[in-house]
Design a protein around this motif. Sequence first.
Motif, PDB file in Angstrom:
ATOM      1  N   TYR A  58      46.996  82.999  27.451  1.00  0.00           N
ATOM      2  CA  TYR A  58      46.829  84.421  27.724  1.00  0.00           C
ATOM      3  C   TYR A  58      45.354  84.749  27.828  1.00  0.00           C
ATOM      4  O   TYR A  58      44.546  84.278  27.053  1.00  0.00           O
ATOM      5  CB  TYR A  58      47.467  85.258  26.606  1.00  0.00           C
ATOM      6  CG  TYR A  58      48.964  85.107  26.547  1.00  0.00           C
ATOM      7  CD1 TYR A  58      49.781  85.800  27.419  1.00  0.00           C
ATOM      8  CD2 TYR A  58      49.557  84.252  25.624  1.00  0.00           C
ATOM      9  CE1 TYR A  58      51.153  85.660  27.376  1.00  0.00           C
ATOM     10  CE2 TYR A  58      50.922  84.109  25.573  1.00  0.00           C
ATOM     11  CZ  TYR A  58      51.724  84.808  26.448  1.00  0.00           C
ATOM     12  OH  TYR A  58      53.073  84.673  26.405  1.00  0.00           O
ATOM     13  N   LYS A  59      44.995  85.579  28.787  1.00  0.00           N
ATOM     14  CA  LYS A  59      43.618  86.028  28.960  1.00  0.00           C
ATOM     15  C   LYS A  59      43.597  87.544  28.979  1.00  0.00           C
ATOM     16  O   LYS A  59      44.466  88.184  29.554  1.00  0.00           O
ATOM     17  CB  LYS A  59      43.031  85.492  30.272  1.00  0.00           C
ATOM     18  CG  LYS A  59      42.839  83.990  30.263  1.00  0.00           C
ATOM     19  CD  LYS A  59      42.167  83.529  31.528  1.00  0.00           C
ATOM     20  CE  LYS A  59      41.967  82.031  31.515  1.00  0.00           C
ATOM     21  NZ  LYS A  59      41.340  81.553  32.748  1.00  0.00           N
ATOM     22  N   TYR A  60      42.586  88.113  28.321  1.00  0.00           N
ATOM     23  CA  TYR A  60      42.409  89.562  28.269  1.00  0.00           C
ATOM     24  C   TYR A  60      41.561  90.009  29.446  1.00  0.00           C
ATOM     25  O   TYR A  60      40.453  89.529  29.658  1.00  0.00           O
ATOM     26  CB  TYR A  60      41.738  89.962  26.952  1.00  0.00           C
ATOM     27  CG  TYR A  60      41.468  91.437  26.837  1.00  0.00           C
ATOM     28  CD1 TYR A  60      42.506  92.331  26.627  1.00  0.00           C
ATOM     29  CD2 TYR A  60      40.181  91.944  26.943  1.00  0.00           C
ATOM     30  CE1 TYR A  60      42.262  93.683  26.524  1.00  0.00           C
ATOM     31  CE2 TYR A  60      39.932  93.284  26.836  1.00  0.00           C
ATOM     32  CZ  TYR A  60      40.984  94.155  26.628  1.00  0.00           C
ATOM     33  OH  TYR A  60      40.733  95.493  26.519  1.00  0.00           O
ATOM     34  N   ASN A  61      42.091  90.938  30.221  1.00  0.00           N
ATOM     35  CA  ASN A  61      41.360  91.482  31.357  1.00  0.00           C
ATOM     36  C   ASN A  61      40.787  92.836  30.942  1.00  0.00           C
ATOM     37  O   ASN A  61      41.524  93.805  30.754  1.00  0.00           O
ATOM     38  CB  ASN A  61      42.284  91.628  32.567  1.00  0.00           C
ATOM     39  CG  ASN A  61      41.547  92.093  33.795  1.00  0.00           C
ATOM     40  OD1 ASN A  61      40.326  92.166  33.808  1.00  0.00           O
ATOM     41  ND2 ASN A  61      42.293  92.387  34.839  1.00  0.00           N
ATOM     42  N   ALA A  62      39.475  92.918  30.785  1.00  0.00           N
ATOM     43  CA  ALA A  62      38.830  94.128  30.287  1.00  0.00           C
ATOM     44  C   ALA A  62      38.488  95.117  31.393  1.00  0.00           C
ATOM     45  O   ALA A  62      37.956  96.187  31.119  1.00  0.00           O
ATOM     46  CB  ALA A  62      37.560  93.756  29.533  1.00  0.00           C
ATOM     47  N   LYS A  63      38.800  94.800  32.615  1.00  0.00           N
ATOM     48  CA  LYS A  63      38.435  95.672  33.725  1.00  0.00           C
ATOM     49  C   LYS A  63      39.200  96.996  33.642  1.00  0.00           C
ATOM     50  O   LYS A  63      40.420  97.022  33.577  1.00  0.00           O
ATOM     51  CB  LYS A  63      38.745  94.977  35.053  1.00  0.00           C
ATOM     52  CG  LYS A  63      38.284  95.741  36.255  1.00  0.00           C
ATOM     53  CD  LYS A  63      38.537  94.967  37.530  1.00  0.00           C
ATOM     54  CE  LYS A  63      38.022  95.744  38.722  1.00  0.00           C
ATOM     55  NZ  LYS A  63      38.271  95.017  39.966  1.00  0.00           N
ATOM     56  N   ARG A  65      39.247  99.089  31.169  1.00  0.00           N
ATOM     57  CA  ARG A  65      39.693  99.429  29.816  1.00  0.00           C
ATOM     58  C   ARG A  65      38.485  99.655  28.923  1.00  0.00           C
ATOM     59  O   ARG A  65      37.401  99.161  29.173  1.00  0.00           O
ATOM     60  CB  ARG A  65      40.536  98.287  29.243  1.00  0.00           C
ATOM     61  CG  ARG A  65      41.800  98.049  30.005  1.00  0.00           C
ATOM     62  CD  ARG A  65      42.610  96.971  29.359  1.00  0.00           C
ATOM     63  NE  ARG A  65      43.837  96.736  30.121  1.00  0.00           N
ATOM     64  CZ  ARG A  65      44.676  95.767  29.872  1.00  0.00           C
ATOM     65  NH1 ARG A  65      44.439  94.925  28.894  1.00  0.00           N
ATOM     66  NH2 ARG A  65      45.757  95.629  30.591  1.00  0.00           N
ATOM     67  N   ASP A  67      36.348  99.429  25.272  1.00  0.00           N
ATOM     68  CA  ASP A  67      36.075  98.380  24.304  1.00  0.00           C
ATOM     69  C   ASP A  67      36.966  98.610  23.085  1.00  0.00           C
ATOM     70  O   ASP A  67      36.882  99.656  22.442  1.00  0.00           O
ATOM     71  CB  ASP A  67      34.600  98.416  23.900  1.00  0.00           C
ATOM     72  CG  ASP A  67      34.231  97.318  22.924  1.00  0.00           C
ATOM     73  OD1 ASP A  67      35.058  96.430  22.674  1.00  0.00           O
ATOM     74  OD2 ASP A  67      33.086  97.350  22.424  1.00  0.00           O
ATOM     75  N   PRO A  68      37.850  97.661  22.727  1.00  0.00           N
ATOM     76  CA  PRO A  68      38.767  97.900  21.607  1.00  0.00           C
ATOM     77  C   PRO A  68      38.072  97.927  20.254  1.00  0.00           C
ATOM     78  O   PRO A  68      38.653  98.383  19.274  1.00  0.00           O
ATOM     79  CB  PRO A  68      39.751  96.728  21.694  1.00  0.00           C
ATOM     80  CG  PRO A  68      39.023  95.664  22.417  1.00  0.00           C
ATOM     81  CD  PRO A  68      38.091  96.358  23.359  1.00  0.00           C
TER      82      PRO A  68
END
Length: 172
Positions: A58-63, A65, A67-68
Motif C-alpha cells: 500500500y502507498k499513501y498518495n498525499a496529492k 490532501r 498533512d495528517p
Amino acid sequence: MMRLLTLVLAFALAFSLTGCGDEKTTQKVKKVTPKIAAKKNKAKDEKKPQEKKNVKIYKYNAKGRRDPFASLLKIREPLNDDAEPETPLQRFGLKELQLIAIVLGRNEPRAMVVAPDKKAYTLVAGVKVGRNRGHVVEITENEVVVEERYRDFSGTLRTELKEITLPQREGE
C-alpha cells in the motif's frame, strides 16, 4: 511493655535474616520441545516464503490532501488583502487590546481601546482590528463585537465573532 516490644522486634529481625544465605539456588532450565511441535514449526517455516508472494503493498498518495500530522488547532490562514495597508491595530491580537470606554450617543457608537504599545485608539463600526484582519461589526454598551474571517485546515472559509468586553468594576 518495652520487653514485649523488644522481643517482637528481635523475633522479626531473626526471622527476616533466615532467608539470607550465600548458597546459590539457581538451576538451569533445559527447554524441551516435543517432536510434534517441532514438526509444526517446520511446516510453518515452509509456508512463510509462499505467503510473501501474496502480500499487497500500500502507498499513501498525499496529492490534494492535508498533512495528517499537522495540528488542527493551529492551522488558520487569515485572508490577506495586499492592496490595503495594515493599520496599527492589526499588529496586535484581540486579546492584547484592552477596552477602556464605550460612548453611546446620538451619532454612531464609539469605543476606546488601549494597545500593548500604551497608545489609545478609537473604534467605530468597520474599523480593521486584530491579526486575522477582523473588523468591528457592532458596539454595544458592554462590548465590541469583531468579525474575523479565515481559512481553516481544510481550506474552508470560516467566519468567527469575537468580543472585547469592558472589565468589571470593583463591587459589581
